[in-house]
Design a protein around this motif. Structure first.
Motif, PDB file in Angstrom:
ATOM      1  N   GLY A   5     -58.589  85.336 -83.479  1.00 58.04           N
ATOM      2  CA  GLY A   5     -58.599  87.122 -83.719  1.00 58.04           C
ATOM      3  C   GLY A   5     -57.367  87.291 -82.117  1.00 58.04           C
ATOM      4  N   GLY A   6     -57.660  86.215 -81.510  1.00 54.55           N
ATOM      5  CA  GLY A   6     -56.372  86.728 -80.693  1.00 54.55           C
ATOM      6  C   GLY A   6     -55.074  86.441 -80.986  1.00 54.55           C
ATOM      7  N   PHE A   7     -54.681  85.301 -81.678  1.00 49.24           N
ATOM      8  CA  PHE A   7     -53.567  85.605 -82.486  1.00 49.24           C
ATOM      9  C   PHE A   7     -53.653  85.954 -83.224  1.00 49.24           C
ATOM     10  CE2 PHE A   7     -53.941  81.181 -80.770  1.00 49.24           C
ATOM     11  CZ  PHE A   7     -52.281  81.190 -80.402  1.00 49.24           C
ATOM     12  N   ASP A   8     -54.301  87.113 -84.034  1.00 45.14           N
ATOM     13  CA  ASP A   8     -53.987  88.215 -84.926  1.00 45.14           C
ATOM     14  C   ASP A   8     -52.841  89.450 -84.061  1.00 45.14           C
ATOM     15  OD1 ASP A   8     -54.779  86.966 -87.309  1.00 45.14           O
ATOM     16  OD2 ASP A   8     -56.974  87.131 -86.821  1.00 45.14           O
TER      17      ASP A   8
ATOM     18  N   ASN B 206     -53.688  86.707 -72.596  1.00 43.80           N
ATOM     19  CA  ASN B 206     -54.158  86.466 -72.441  1.00 43.80           C
ATOM     20  C   ASN B 206     -56.018  86.289 -72.750  1.00 43.80           C
ATOM     21  OD1 ASN B 206     -53.197  86.535 -69.310  1.00 43.80           O
ATOM     22  ND2 ASN B 206     -53.429  88.839 -68.505  1.00 43.80           N
ATOM     23  N   THR B 207     -55.999  86.698 -73.167  1.00 50.56           N
ATOM     24  CA  THR B 207     -57.844  86.698 -74.446  1.00 50.56           C
ATOM     25  C   THR B 207     -57.180  85.077 -75.106  1.00 50.56           C
ATOM     26  OG1 THR B 207     -58.375  88.149 -74.920  1.00 50.56           O
ATOM     27  CG2 THR B 207     -58.450  87.201 -75.962  1.00 50.56           C
ATOM     28  N   VAL B 208     -55.801  84.469 -74.979  1.00 51.82           N
ATOM     29  CA  VAL B 208     -55.740  83.509 -76.761  1.00 51.82           C
ATOM     30  C   VAL B 208     -55.799  82.506 -75.170  1.00 51.82           C
ATOM     31  CG1 VAL B 208     -53.416  82.107 -77.116  1.00 51.82           C
ATOM     32  CG2 VAL B 208     -54.224  84.614 -78.085  1.00 51.82           C
ATOM     33  N   HIS B 209     -55.003  82.782 -73.886  1.00 51.14           N
ATOM     34  CA  HIS B 209     -54.819  81.183 -72.896  1.00 51.14           C
ATOM     35  C   HIS B 209     -56.686  81.377 -72.710  1.00 51.14           C
ATOM     36  CE1 HIS B 209     -53.064  79.430 -69.966  1.00 51.14           C
ATOM     37  NE2 HIS B 209     -53.960  79.765 -68.605  1.00 51.14           N
TER      38      HIS B 209
ATOM     39  N   ALA C  54     -50.357  80.421 -86.449  1.00 47.46           N
ATOM     40  CA  ALA C  54     -51.779  79.513 -86.069  1.00 47.46           C
ATOM     41  C   ALA C  54     -53.067  80.184 -86.167  1.00 47.46           C
ATOM     42  CB  ALA C  54     -51.650  79.846 -85.035  1.00 47.46           C
ATOM     43  N   ALA C  55     -52.814  81.274 -86.731  1.00 41.37           N
ATOM     44  CA  ALA C  55     -54.318  82.344 -86.544  1.00 41.37           C
ATOM     45  C   ALA C  55     -55.043  81.714 -88.109  1.00 41.37           C
ATOM     46  CB  ALA C  55     -54.494  84.091 -85.918  1.00 41.37           C
ATOM     47  N   ALA C  56     -54.567  81.687 -89.173  1.00 42.30           N
ATOM     48  CA  ALA C  56     -54.822  80.540 -90.520  1.00 42.30           C
ATOM     49  C   ALA C  56     -54.884  79.260 -90.109  1.00 42.30           C
ATOM     50  CB  ALA C  56     -53.655  81.100 -91.113  1.00 42.30           C
TER      51      ALA C  56
END
Length: 158
Positions: free
Chosen positions: A103-106, A139-142, A81-83
């Motif tokens: 970056g959050g997903f990573d 939380n960062t991703v959200h 998903a990050a890619a």
């Protein structure tokens, strides 16, 4: 492996992830192409969050080996998903936010790998620590997903 603290913390993280969605890609630098590509990816993000929640819910009755396998697979999907996010061509206004989201997903993927490693070792303390970090990174991703979605006028799922 104690699943109590992991289950509670990770369930909260799953809810945070369920608010996100992504998997396809867009090839144009225009706002319309970016919006379309981002919107298409949101379904994938939502799927990852839902599958994480399912993995957490079933963890109480699963073997440590199964938990490890499920979290490894989720980490792989999250990395993908990050890619996919990075393959989008956002207008300059969205580049930093897309970078934050990717970056959050990573980070979430790394946390999922840490949960998997802890499960393989039956290390409840490591699992609890990984779950706590998973919550923070989720939380960062959200937050990043909500910001982009709102700015693009897309329906918010969380």
């Amino acid at each position: 492996m104690s699943k109590g603290p992991l289950g509670i913390t990770a369930a909260i993280a799953a809810v945070a992830l369920a608010g996100c969605g992504s998997s396809g890609s867009s090839s144009g630098p225009s706002l319309g192409a970016f919006k379309s590509g981002f919107q298409a990816q949101k379904a994938s993000f939502t799927s990852i969050g839902a599958d994480l929640q399912t993995a957490i819910t079933s963890a109480g009755s699963d073997s440590a080996s199964k938990i490890a396998t499920e979290f490894t697979a989720l980490a792989s999907r999250t990395t993908a998903a990050a890619a996919a996010l990075r393959s989008l061509k956002p207008p300059a206004k969205y580049q930093a936010d897309v970078g934050t989201l990717a970056g959050g997903f990573d980070s979430v993927a790394a946390d999922m790998t840490a949960v998997s490693d802890a499960a393989q070792k039956n290390d409840a303390t490591a699992a609890k620590n990984a779950a706590a970090k998973l919550l923070t990174d989720s939380n960062t991703v959200h937050t990043a997903d909500l910001k982009i979605s709102r700015e693009l006028g897309l329906k918010s799922t969380g």
